[in-house]
Design a protein around this motif. Structure first.
Motif, mmCIF file in Angstrom:
data_model
loop_
_atom_site.group_PDB
_atom_site.id
_atom_site.type_symbol
_atom_site.label_atom_id
_atom_site.label_comp_id
_atom_site.label_asym_id
_atom_site.label_seq_id
_atom_site.Cartn_x
_atom_site.Cartn_y
_atom_site.Cartn_z
ATOM 1 N N ALA A 84 0.812 -1.216 0.000
ATOM 2 C CA ALA A 84 0.000 0.000 0.000
ATOM 3 C C ALA A 84 0.843 1.262 0.000
ATOM 4 O O ALA A 84 0.453 2.280 -0.601
ATOM 5 C CB ALA A 84 -0.932 -0.006 1.206
ATOM 6 N N ALA A 85 1.995 1.221 0.636
ATOM 7 C CA ALA A 85 2.843 2.404 0.708
ATOM 8 C C ALA A 85 3.282 2.893 -0.666
ATOM 9 O O ALA A 85 3.665 4.057 -0.822
ATOM 10 C CB ALA A 85 4.066 2.103 1.571
ATOM 11 N N HIS A 86 3.200 2.038 -1.672
ATOM 12 C CA HIS A 86 3.694 2.385 -3.008
ATOM 13 C C HIS A 86 2.574 2.545 -4.038
ATOM 14 O O HIS A 86 2.840 2.969 -5.164
ATOM 15 C CB HIS A 86 4.661 1.301 -3.489
ATOM 16 N N LEU A 87 1.343 2.226 -3.672
ATOM 17 C CA LEU A 87 0.270 2.149 -4.659
ATOM 18 C C LEU A 87 -0.773 3.254 -4.544
ATOM 19 O O LEU A 87 -1.707 3.298 -5.339
ATOM 20 C CB LEU A 87 -0.425 0.781 -4.554
ATOM 21 N N GLY A 88 -0.638 4.131 -3.575
ATOM 22 C CA GLY A 88 -1.610 5.205 -3.464
ATOM 23 C C GLY A 88 -2.879 4.753 -2.769
ATOM 24 O O GLY A 88 -2.939 3.671 -2.172
ATOM 25 N N PRO A 89 -3.945 5.561 -2.857
ATOM 26 C CA PRO A 89 -5.195 5.258 -2.139
ATOM 27 C C PRO A 89 -5.783 3.904 -2.553
ATOM 28 O O PRO A 89 -5.786 3.550 -3.729
ATOM 29 C CB PRO A 89 -6.119 6.404 -2.554
ATOM 30 N N LEU A 90 -6.275 3.172 -1.557
ATOM 31 C CA LEU A 90 -6.902 1.867 -1.778
ATOM 32 C C LEU A 90 -8.380 1.954 -1.399
ATOM 33 O O LEU A 90 -8.818 2.921 -0.779
ATOM 34 C CB LEU A 90 -6.203 0.799 -0.939
ATOM 35 N N PRO A 91 -9.179 0.939 -1.774
ATOM 36 C CA PRO A 91 -10.593 0.937 -1.381
ATOM 37 C C PRO A 91 -10.732 1.008 0.138
ATOM 38 O O PRO A 91 -9.821 0.614 0.873
ATOM 39 C CB PRO A 91 -11.102 -0.411 -1.921
#
Length: 291
Positions: A173-180
């Motif tokens: 998550a730290a590298h992928l931006g906002p999540l659901p």
């Protein structure tokens, strides 16, 4: 907490976006993920001639295993919310002439009964905790069972005994931006069935009897191949859609983040050993099955 309609819509959207990762990882998940449902199959012991329902069948591997156990006169039906997974299951396991397990796309919460009912037994691997309205879904399951039919399912207990789940999410998550939006409280998610008292209440409200909630600790054995293992975990999790949309360099950083957090589960030259704390849920229908 959001209302049931909102949660149900969110579930449908989430699984539509997450399904491609499960399709891509279907063979690997059948192999590595089998211990998460093995205790339920061992308890259920489906045998020749029975009609068995697999709730949350994914890409069909568990349904195919059940179909082999009940052959040649029995039948196995796999049900899943994600149409892409059901289509993949049909491609993987439907034999020439339509033989083999049957797969149905549908929402267990809104069906009156599942095609093929009444069933002698119902199996579910790590799916019941994902229901937006567990009582509605479990009531459909119970209505789809013959009198006295048996249910066996597995779900996660809590995060403390499943530490690799959060590691796989946080590392990516730290590298992928906002999540659901992640689930809170009793919202559908990996730990929604962590409280055995709540699980018992839900099953009782749905009309089940002889309810048992049994703790099991198992381990998922994965190869010493960090790139493969981390991509498997990312793709089947809540970061999967964002990962597939990301540029290759971002994907590489996401995998590296997960590799770092999973190091404690890796024995070099042997592979990963991911501890999983489960509940085995067992019950029987109450005698008001579909005729």
């Amino acid at each position: 907490m959001d209302d049931t309609a909102t949660l149900r819509a969110r579930n449908s959207d989430f699984w539509a976006r997450t399904a491609p990762g499960w399709v891509h990882q279907a063979d690997r998940h059948d192999e590595i993920g089998r211990p998460m449902g093995a205790v339920a199959l061992d308890w259920l012991r489906p045998h020749a001639g029975e009609r068995v329902l697999d709730v949350g069948c994914g890409c069909g591997g568990t349904t195919a295993e059940i179909a082999r156990a009940v052959a040649p006169l029995g039948s196995a039906v796999g049900l899943d919310l994600a149409e892409a997974m059901v289509a993949t299951a049909r491609d993987r396991f439907t034999a020439p002439g339509g033989a083999g397990p049957r797969f149905v796309a549908g929402d267990i919460e809104t069906l009156d009964a599942v095609p093929g009912a009444p069933f002698d037994a119902v199996y579910s691997r790590m799916a019941l905790m994902l229901l937006a309205d567990p009582v509605a879904g479990l009531t459909t399951v119970r209505r789809s069972m013959r009198t006295g039919a048996r249910l066996a399912a597995t779900v996660f207990r809590d995060g403390r005994v499943n530490p690799w789940l959060s590691a796989a999410l946080l590392g990516a998550a730290a590298h992928l931006g906002p999540l659901p939006p992640l689930p809170i409280g009793d919202e559908p998610g990996p730990f929604a069935f962590a409280d055995p008292a709540r699980v018992t209440r839900l099953l009782t409200a749905a009309g089940f009897t002889d309810i048992g909630i049994h703790p099991y600790d198992v381990a998922l054995e994965a190869p010493d191949d960090p790139e493969v293992v981390t991509e498997w975990l990312i793709e089947i999790g809540p970061a999967g859609a964002a990962y597939r949309d990301a540029e290759p360099a971002v994907q590489e950083r996401a995998r590296a983040g997960v590799v770092r957090l999973l190091e404690r589960f890796l024995t070099a030259g042997t592979g990963y050993r991911l501890p999983a704390g489960l509940w085995l849920i067992t019950a029987r229908s109450d005698g008001t099955s579909t005729q």
